[in-house]
Scaffold this motif. Structure first.
Motif, short mmCIF file in Angstrom:
data_model
loop_
_atom_site.label_atom_id
_atom_site.label_comp_id
_atom_site.label_asym_id
_atom_site.label_seq_id
_atom_site.Cartn_x
_atom_site.Cartn_y
_atom_site.Cartn_z
N GLN A 1 -32.07 -33.95 14.62
CA GLN A 1 -30.90 -33.89 13.74
C GLN A 1 -31.32 -33.54 12.32
O GLN A 1 -32.10 -34.27 11.71
CB GLN A 1 -30.17 -35.24 13.73
N PRO B 1 -24.84 -37.98 16.44
CA PRO B 1 -23.86 -38.11 17.52
C PRO B 1 -24.03 -39.43 18.28
O PRO B 1 -25.15 -39.84 18.59
CB PRO B 1 -24.19 -36.92 18.44
N ARG C 1 -22.18 -45.82 13.20
CA ARG C 1 -22.47 -45.57 14.62
C ARG C 1 -23.72 -46.33 15.07
O ARG C 1 -23.76 -46.86 16.18
CB ARG C 1 -22.63 -44.06 14.86
#
Length: 356
Positions: A36, A43, A93
């Protein structure tokens, strides 16, 4: 003290989770989504994929290293708010997946800096090496080529896509002072620490490695005084440090054990490794053993024990031994030896404490 081990992911590491599980005392992996780019949201499906991989071996994913900070944030550009918003969502997240600590750094352009990845030592092993005179006279482009010209393994903090814009990056940083970097770091902390608090994740900044300016770029997390200043920017238990003995210990003026005793309640995560520092400013990474380097690793571990440290720790860079082919600094064998050395000290201290 909770022992962990850095892992770069399936198909991106010569070390497997099965091997890590067999190292006595290791409870979790220190991980990241290395594919990333800095500044992008992580994600959820990829986060949960790593969690599932680790849980198959009863290993936790409590510590992430690193959620990299985009250069626009360090530079204080108008675009920084977009990247900070992405950072906040990544924090949220990671919290949903059970992460407790995020290690990151605020070093401009370069992450850790070495001039040689496989310097041969007297015993035949090799290790990461820093030659001060070479850095003082080496063009930055030459150093980048030396580090990234390693197609088998990605090098965290040395992403080729970002460093391909080296000329532009140096131009952008021209004129940015230490105080300017402090201001940009403060702005970042004001935005992300409240989100970290709400999600019960401790942010832990990594010191600059080595702890002095490289190629004229500002570096500010370098010594006890600056760490104190950093912690006072946002006086919150969620604003902490990843105390790295090897990074700070490259400067003989830094007393790492003293820093542990001073900042123990703000250290959610620790890197412990040894370095041999030479009078000319060169240094090489050695085994973790106190006698092999310039740092008193025994006293550093003792400082954590005296402080009632319950955070996370990992053995940091190891030598490359027994003909192991691995990512520079991140083989299995020497880091596993490091785990056992650190836990041996800790277990001895625990027994002495019980007898007292």
């Amino acid at each position: 003290m909770q022992m962990t081990f850095r892992w770069y992911g399936e198909k991106n590491d010569t070390v497997t989770l099965e091997q890590i599980k067999q190292i006595p005392g290791v409870e979790g992996i220190v991980w990241a989504l290395h594919d990333q780019p800095a500044g992008e949201e992580w994600p959820m499906d990829k986060i949960l994929e790593v969690k599932a991989q680790a849980e198959r071996y009863q290993l936790n994913i409590d510590v992430v290293e690193s959620v990299n900070v985009h250069e626009d944030i360090k530079l204080g550009l108008p675009t920084r708010d977009t990247y900070i918003d992405n950072y906040k969502r990544t924090i949220e997240r990671l919290a949903k997946a059970g992460v407790k600590v995020i290690c990151y750094n605020f070093m401009p352009v370069f992450d850790w800096t070495r001039t040689e990845l496989y310097k041969k030592m007297a015993d035949g092993s090799t290790a990461l090496f820093f030659e001060k005179a070479k850095i003082d006279h080496m063009p930055a482009e030459e150093l980048v080529k030396k580090v990234v010209d390693n197609p088998e393994y990605s090098m965290p903090g040395w992403e080729p896509e970002r460093l391909s814009q080296l000329t532009e990056l140096f131009a952008a940083y021209k004129g940015l002072t230490d105080e300017g970097l402090w201001a940009n770091l403060h702005y970042f902390l004001e935005q992300v620490i409240p989100v970290a608090e709400m999600n019960d994740i401790k942010m832990a900044i990594h010191p600059d490695d080595p702890p002095w300016s490289i190629f004229g770029l500002p570096r500010i997390i370098t010594n006890k005084e600056n760490i104190q200043r950093f912690l006072e920017l946002i006086d919150s238990p969620y604003n902490g440090i990843t105390l790295c003995s090897g990074s700070l210990g490259a400067n003989p003026d830094n007393d790492v054990a003293d820093m542990v005793r001073t900042f123990a309640d703000r250290i959610p995560f620790a890197h412990i490794r040894n370095v041999k520092v030479y009078e000319n400013g060169d240094f090489i990474e050695t085994s973790h053993r106190t006698q092999d380097g310039s740092l008193d690793i025994t006293d550093i571990v003792k400082a954590y024990h005296e402080s009632g440290f319950t955070g996370y720790v990992r053995p940091d860079h190891g030598r490359h031994i027994w003909n192991e082919k691995c990512r520079p600094g991140y083989g299995l064998y020497d880091r596993a030896l490091g785990v056992m050395y650190l836990l041996g000290i800790w277990d001895t201290l625990e027994r002495e404490y019980a007898r007292a």
